[in-house]
Write a protein that holds these residues in place. Structure first.
Motif, mmCIF file in Angstrom:
data_model
loop_
_atom_site.group_PDB
_atom_site.id
_atom_site.type_symbol
_atom_site.label_atom_id
_atom_site.label_comp_id
_atom_site.label_asym_id
_atom_site.label_seq_id
_atom_site.Cartn_x
_atom_site.Cartn_y
_atom_site.Cartn_z
ATOM 1 N N GLN A 3 0.845 -1.179 0.000
ATOM 2 C CA GLN A 3 0.000 0.000 0.000
ATOM 3 C C GLN A 3 0.887 1.237 0.000
ATOM 4 N N GLN A 4 0.563 2.204 -0.845
ATOM 5 C CA GLN A 4 1.369 3.420 -0.927
ATOM 6 C C GLN A 4 1.287 4.166 0.393
ATOM 7 N N LYS A 5 2.447 4.570 0.911
ATOM 8 C CA LYS A 5 2.501 5.210 2.214
ATOM 9 C C LYS A 5 2.425 6.727 2.121
ATOM 10 N N TYR A 6 2.844 7.291 0.972
ATOM 11 C CA TYR A 6 2.895 8.745 0.820
ATOM 12 C C TYR A 6 2.185 9.171 -0.457
ATOM 13 N N LYS A 7 1.593 10.339 -0.411
ATOM 14 C CA LYS A 7 0.954 10.899 -1.595
ATOM 15 C C LYS A 7 1.913 11.764 -2.402
ATOM 16 N N ALA A 8 3.008 12.207 -1.771
ATOM 17 C CA ALA A 8 3.984 13.046 -2.459
ATOM 18 C C ALA A 8 5.383 12.746 -1.968
ATOM 19 N N VAL A 9 6.337 12.866 -2.874
ATOM 20 C CA VAL A 9 7.749 12.751 -2.538
ATOM 21 C C VAL A 9 8.439 14.016 -3.036
ATOM 22 N N ASP A 99 4.142 7.555 -12.346
ATOM 23 C CA ASP A 99 3.207 6.626 -12.982
ATOM 24 C C ASP A 99 2.261 5.990 -11.959
ATOM 25 N N ALA A 100 2.740 5.884 -10.723
ATOM 26 C CA ALA A 100 1.914 5.298 -9.662
ATOM 27 C C ALA A 100 0.978 6.318 -9.022
ATOM 28 N N GLY A 101 1.025 7.557 -9.507
ATOM 29 C CA GLY A 101 0.125 8.588 -9.000
ATOM 30 C C GLY A 101 0.663 9.391 -7.841
ATOM 31 N N ILE A 102 1.958 9.239 -7.560
ATOM 32 C CA ILE A 102 2.570 10.019 -6.477
ATOM 33 C C ILE A 102 2.985 11.387 -7.016
ATOM 34 N N LEU A 103 2.622 12.432 -6.284
ATOM 35 C CA LEU A 103 2.990 13.791 -6.651
ATOM 36 C C LEU A 103 4.472 14.004 -6.355
ATOM 37 N N LEU A 104 5.194 14.614 -7.286
ATOM 38 C CA LEU A 104 6.622 14.860 -7.109
ATOM 39 C C LEU A 104 6.894 16.354 -6.954
ATOM 40 N N GLY A 105 7.880 16.681 -6.131
ATOM 41 C CA GLY A 105 8.247 18.080 -5.936
ATOM 42 C C GLY A 105 9.734 18.230 -5.717
ATOM 43 N N LEU A 127 13.073 17.742 -13.786
ATOM 44 C CA LEU A 127 12.303 18.859 -13.223
ATOM 45 C C LEU A 127 10.894 18.902 -13.797
ATOM 46 N N GLU A 128 10.755 18.458 -15.048
ATOM 47 C CA GLU A 128 9.443 18.473 -15.688
ATOM 48 C C GLU A 128 8.487 17.439 -15.080
ATOM 49 N N LEU A 129 9.035 16.478 -14.355
ATOM 50 C CA LEU A 129 8.186 15.486 -13.683
ATOM 51 C C LEU A 129 7.536 16.054 -12.427
ATOM 52 N N CYS A 130 8.042 17.184 -11.972
ATOM 53 C CA CYS A 130 7.629 17.730 -10.675
ATOM 54 C C CYS A 130 6.477 18.724 -10.821
ATOM 55 N N SER A 131 5.498 18.575 -9.965
ATOM 56 C CA SER A 131 4.335 19.476 -9.980
ATOM 57 C C SER A 131 4.648 20.820 -9.355
ATOM 58 N N LEU A 132 5.638 20.861 -8.452
ATOM 59 C CA LEU A 132 5.961 22.097 -7.753
ATOM 60 C C LEU A 132 7.450 22.132 -7.430
ATOM 61 N N ILE A 133 8.106 23.230 -7.778
ATOM 62 C CA ILE A 133 9.512 23.441 -7.465
ATOM 63 C C ILE A 133 9.609 24.608 -6.499
ATOM 64 N N VAL A 134 10.096 24.336 -5.290
ATOM 65 C CA VAL A 134 10.221 25.376 -4.273
ATOM 66 C C VAL A 134 11.691 25.768 -4.171
ATOM 67 N N THR A 135 12.004 26.975 -4.624
ATOM 68 C CA THR A 135 13.355 27.514 -4.502
ATOM 69 C C THR A 135 13.414 28.421 -3.274
ATOM 70 N N CYS A 136 14.630 28.709 -2.820
ATOM 71 C CA CYS A 136 14.762 29.411 -1.541
ATOM 72 C C CYS A 136 14.211 30.827 -1.585
ATOM 73 N N GLU A 162 1.597 12.952 4.802
ATOM 74 C CA GLU A 162 1.422 12.426 3.441
ATOM 75 C C GLU A 162 2.612 12.712 2.538
ATOM 76 N N VAL A 163 3.617 13.412 3.082
ATOM 77 C CA VAL A 163 4.758 13.849 2.268
ATOM 78 C C VAL A 163 6.062 13.284 2.813
ATOM 79 N N LEU A 164 6.858 12.707 1.921
ATOM 80 C CA LEU A 164 8.211 12.251 2.250
ATOM 81 C C LEU A 164 9.203 13.213 1.617
ATOM 82 N N PHE A 165 10.123 13.734 2.429
ATOM 83 C CA PHE A 165 11.172 14.612 1.916
ATOM 84 C C PHE A 165 12.469 13.821 1.839
#
Length: 215
Positions: A3-9, A99-105, A127-136, A162-165
């Protein structure tokens, strides 16, 4: 299948996704040129993961030296980074997660102007795989403050649980802890893996797939 443990990585960039130790070589050259001294290996390792401004100030630069130092540092980075690459397994793993539906950032200590070498020389469009890029420069306080991950949580509507960093430094670990997120230490790019607390300590990027529960 687990079972998927996180919704985003969320990935740090330098030392986590990208093998970018050329940044340190460029920093040393700039330190010699503009500060008139060589930084010790220990000093250089400590700066890895800092924002450019904090690294410069830590090495003894003054506030009025930050802008010219950073400009020169970036010039040297752009000369050295032509052979930059992702760590083995990063891109394939990110593709499988997406592909498994996990949001990437992305959560990086670089500012938006310091992402240029990644677009130009990294062959895989990670970088194009990521839904959100947070720069400093998007937050008030850089890592280890939680601001950048809290920004990610606000923008995505996700809970900390829900998020793994994934990161390689004590700054990344502190950011995750302060934001209430689980943390996976990228031991493949970390200088002091035994000294940094983490929820997980994978030895290779492939192990992240098992951690998030998709294999």
């Amino acid at each position: 299948m687990k079972q998927q443990k996180y919704k985003a990585v969320v990935y740090d960039v330098d030392g986590t996704a990208v093998d970018s130790r050329y940044n340190i070589d460029a920093l040393q050259e700039t330190c010699i040129e503009l500060l008139g001294r060589e930084a010790t290996d220990e000093e250089l390792k400590i700066t890895y993961g800092m924002t450019a401004k904090n690294a410069i100030l830590y090495l003894g630069g003054t506030e009025d030296q930050v802008e010219p130092f950073e400009k020169r540092w970036i010039e040297k980075i752009m000369k050295m980074c032509q052979n930059a690459s992702l760590f083995d397994g990063i891109y394939d793993g990110m593709c499988q997660m997406k592909d498994a539906g996990i949001l990437l950032g992305i959560n990086t200590s670089r500012n938006r102007n310091e992402l240029g070498d990644l677009h130009e020389y990294i062959k895989e469009p990670f970088l194009e795989l990521c839904s959100l890029i947070v720069t400093c420069d998007k937050v008030a306080n850089p890592k280890p403050a939680p601001d950048s991950l809290l920004y990610f949580l606000r923008e995505t509507g996700l809970k900390p649980s829900e998020v793994l960093f994934v990161g390689d430094s004590e700054f990344d670990a502190g950011c995750a802890k302060n934001a209430g997120c689980d943390f996976a230490l990228a031991t493949w790019g970390c200088f002091y893996p035994d000294k940094i607390d983490a929820t997980y300590k994978p030895l290779h990027p492939d192990e992240l797939l098992s951690i998030v529960g998709i294999c």
